[in-house]
Design a protein around this motif. Structure first.
Motif, PDB file in Angstrom:
ATOM      1  N   GLY A 164       2.422   4.147   4.503  1.00  0.00           N
ATOM      2  CA  GLY A 164       2.540   3.021   3.593  1.00  0.00           C
ATOM      3  C   GLY A 164       2.790   1.722   4.337  1.00  0.00           C
ATOM      4  N   SER A 165       2.467   0.602   3.691  1.00  0.00           N
ATOM      5  CA  SER A 165       2.681  -0.689   4.342  1.00  0.00           C
ATOM      6  C   SER A 165       3.077  -1.741   3.322  1.00  0.00           C
ATOM      7  N   LEU A 166       3.904  -2.676   3.767  1.00  0.00           N
ATOM      8  CA  LEU A 166       4.289  -3.865   3.009  1.00  0.00           C
ATOM      9  C   LEU A 166       3.925  -5.063   3.858  1.00  0.00           C
ATOM     10  N   GLY A 197      12.299  -8.175  -7.138  1.00  0.00           N
ATOM     11  CA  GLY A 197      11.242  -8.312  -8.136  1.00  0.00           C
ATOM     12  C   GLY A 197       9.862  -8.345  -7.519  1.00  0.00           C
ATOM     13  N   HIS A 198       9.733  -9.023  -6.362  1.00  0.00           N
ATOM     14  CA  HIS A 198       8.436  -9.070  -5.675  1.00  0.00           C
ATOM     15  C   HIS A 198       8.021  -7.674  -5.207  1.00  0.00           C
ATOM     16  N   LEU A 199       8.986  -6.902  -4.704  1.00  0.00           N
ATOM     17  CA  LEU A 199       8.671  -5.557  -4.239  1.00  0.00           C
ATOM     18  C   LEU A 199       8.231  -4.668  -5.396  1.00  0.00           C
ATOM     19  N   VAL A 200       8.901  -4.792  -6.528  1.00  0.00           N
ATOM     20  CA  VAL A 200       8.544  -3.991  -7.699  1.00  0.00           C
ATOM     21  C   VAL A 200       7.140  -4.349  -8.178  1.00  0.00           C
ATOM     22  N   ARG A 201       6.863  -5.637  -8.287  1.00  0.00           N
ATOM     23  CA  ARG A 201       5.522  -6.040  -8.732  1.00  0.00           C
ATOM     24  C   ARG A 201       4.453  -5.610  -7.734  1.00  0.00           C
ATOM     25  N   ALA A 202       4.754  -5.710  -6.446  1.00  0.00           N
ATOM     26  CA  ALA A 202       3.782  -5.306  -5.429  1.00  0.00           C
ATOM     27  C   ALA A 202       3.515  -3.802  -5.503  1.00  0.00           C
ATOM     28  N   LEU A 203       4.564  -3.020  -5.786  1.00  0.00           N
ATOM     29  CA  LEU A 203       4.364  -1.578  -5.928  1.00  0.00           C
ATOM     30  C   LEU A 203       3.473  -1.276  -7.132  1.00  0.00           C
ATOM     31  N   VAL A 222       0.882  -1.172   0.000  1.00  0.00           N
ATOM     32  CA  VAL A 222       0.000   0.000   0.000  1.00  0.00           C
ATOM     33  C   VAL A 222       0.917   1.219   0.000  1.00  0.00           C
ATOM     34  N   PRO A 223       1.138   1.832  -1.174  1.00  0.00           N
ATOM     35  CA  PRO A 223       2.139   2.900  -1.256  1.00  0.00           C
ATOM     36  C   PRO A 223       1.609   4.250  -0.775  1.00  0.00           C
ATOM     37  N   PHE A 241      -5.751  -6.067  -1.404  1.00  0.00           N
ATOM     38  CA  PHE A 241      -5.287  -4.691  -1.246  1.00  0.00           C
ATOM     39  C   PHE A 241      -6.190  -3.926  -0.276  1.00  0.00           C
ATOM     40  N   ARG A 242      -7.497  -4.054  -0.427  1.00  0.00           N
ATOM     41  CA  ARG A 242      -8.420  -3.343   0.473  1.00  0.00           C
ATOM     42  C   ARG A 242      -8.239  -3.789   1.919  1.00  0.00           C
ATOM     43  N   ARG A 243      -8.004  -5.082   2.124  1.00  0.00           N
ATOM     44  CA  ARG A 243      -7.765  -5.562   3.503  1.00  0.00           C
ATOM     45  C   ARG A 243      -6.507  -4.930   4.072  1.00  0.00           C
TER      46      ARG A 243
END
Length: 481
Positions: free
Chosen positions: A349-351, A361-367, A332-333, A474-476
């Motif tokens: 923000g949260s990860l 790569g996971h962080l980039v896709r999640a962003l 959640v950026p 994402f909403r959660r």
């Protein structure tokens, strides 16, 4: 100075003064863009959610970008148009033009406490101005300056200062004035009631003018030129995307991501958490739009870059393609709070879903999915307010160069994403306003820049069920943080 037929066939200089750069285009009606220029802007991100920039840097960037574009074009122009950041504010001396404060950038959150104080006025302000009460808009920051920094001079959005420096004139165009939370949405004039709420009743405010008004002349770029077009950045991009029919929409992916939908000639009071505001005043008509914001898009990419995860925005696709998906990571950026439809200025923000196997790569896709999920939520809200869903999403801005982000957007929206031929839609939109201000015989659609084929079209590849699952996750993450 070449004017052609009332300037109708001559190029114009369009300057887009943005958050991290000022871009300028020389736009010719028949040949399109014939010259470009750019100058960096370096806002300072300070503790406590503060973001500010030296006003002198803003003005210098306008001159530098404009002069570079003119040099690249190598031919005279008939007029100038100026687009601006919208909600960035400062105090300045109207007699000398000298800034009295730093420019407080639209991302700045320092007025959050003031908004909390005024919470009982929020509903009335939104009904009057179309805007939710939030430090993103100009009025809370203007009031904060008056309370905490100075009572001297005038306090305005940055464009009023830039126009004054260029021409000596004291104006706000209607689209920018609509971003202050001080404009009566129905009457398109300053609201005494809103000014009272913010303690700004005695302020000397600029004259509200149409976006195609010939406001004055400037020699800042060399020969004397009329300034004939003024617009706020996102509405200018909406115009450049030819979103002139009610229900058409665009999203610009720059420092933030901004989704706007044309609402026609009557103001809309959103019920879903969006903002309702002036799209533009052109040819004596006021058009309105719905507006939703993602505060951090390219600025979140810059944050990943500063952490060393990637080397820059051009690295998103290379790093993101090293893994097939986000590996269960949800980003959640909200690095500058959450805007529409949540309006949670204090949210961080949260990860979530991190593991020892989580990689860059996971962080980039999640962003990318986090940005796309926010835009998808905004699109759903717009569909409810307009009474009909979007058929496609037209997009522009620097981050549209990322195929990874654009594919994520198409997947989570379950709609085609149509990427503009040129990413600099804001400058093209204000070029349209400048042409209209120069030539009274042109219609709005006649003044729009030539259209070309989209640079890309992304169709959904993800199933509707999987898209809904990703968005629910994402909403959660938003609600649980």
């Amino acid at each position: 100075m070449a004017r052609g037929s009332a300037g109708g066939d001559a190029p114009v200089l369009a300057v887009d003064q943005g958050t991290s750069a000022t871009k300028a285009l020389v736009v010719c009606p028949g040949r399109g863009v014939i010259g470009t220029g750019e100058a960096p802007v370096r806002p300072r991100h300070l503790p406590g959610g503060r973001v500010e920039v030296d006003p002198a840097e803003l003005y210098a960037s306008v001159l530098e970008a404009g002069r570079r574009a003119l040099a690249a074009a190598g031919e005279p122009v008939a007029a100038v148009g100026l687009a601006n950041q919208g909600e960035t504010v400062l105090a300045w001396d109207q007699a000398t033009g000298e800034p009295l404060t730093e420019a407080i950038v639209w991302q700045d959150r320092r007025a959050a406490g003031l908004c909390e104080e005024l919470a009982d006025q929020a509903a009335g302000l939104q009904e009057l101005t179309g805007l939710p009460l939030d430090p993103y808009f100009a009025a809370p920051k203007m009031a904060w300056i008056r309370r905490r920094l100075t009572r001297a001079g005038v306090v305005t959005t940055s464009d009023a200062w830039l126009v004054h420096r260029l021409t000596g004139v004291f104006v706000n165009d209607a689209s920018t004035a609509g971003r202050t939370q001080l404009l009566d949405l129905d009457r398109v004039e300053w609201s005494g009631a809103a000014l009272d709420v913010f303690g700004l009743a005695h302020e000397d405010l600029p004259e509200v003018v149409s976006c195609d008004r010939h406001v004055g002349t400037t020699r800042a770029f060399g020969p004397e030129l009329p300034l004939t077009g003024l617009m706020v950045d996102q509405q200018a991009a909406l115009l450049a995307q030819r979103a002139v029919a009610a229900g058409s929409a665009k999203c610009t992916y720059g420092t933030g991501a901004f989704l706007l939908a044309q609402a026609g000639g009557r103001p809309v009071r959103p019920t879903t958490g969006l903002a309702g505001c002036v799209a533009w005043q052109l040819r004596g008509r006021t058009d309105y739009c719905l507006d939703g914001q993602v505060y951090t898009a390219a600025s979140a990419v810059r944050w990943l870059t500063e952490l060393g995860v990637i080397s820059g925005p051009e690295d998103l696709d290379r790093v993101g393609s090293t893994v097939p998906d986000s590996g269960g990571v949800t980003f959640v950026p909200a690095l500058a709070g959450l805007a529409a439809p949540w309006w949670r200025p204090q949210q961080r923000g949260s990860l979530t879903g991190l593991g020892l196997d989580t990689g860059p790569g996971h962080l980039v896709r999640a962003l990318c999915e986090g940005i796309a999920a926010q835009v998808a939520e905004l699109a759903d809200a717009m569909g409810r307010d307009l009474g009909t869903g979007l058929g496609e999403l037209r997009v522009d801005g620097g981050l549209t160069r990322s195929a990874l982000l654009m594919q994520a957007q198409a997947d989570l929206l379950q709609l085609p994403v149509v990427v503009a031929e040129l990413p600099d839609a804001t400058a093209l939109g204000v070029a349209t306003a400048a042409r209209l201000g120069l030539n009274p015989h042109l219609g709005v659609t006649d003044a729009l820049p030539p259209t070309g084929k989209p640079s890309a079209v992304y169709e959904p590849r993800m199933s509707a069920d999987e898209a809904q699952q990703r968005r629910a996750s994402f909403r959660r993450a938003v609600d649980n943080h």
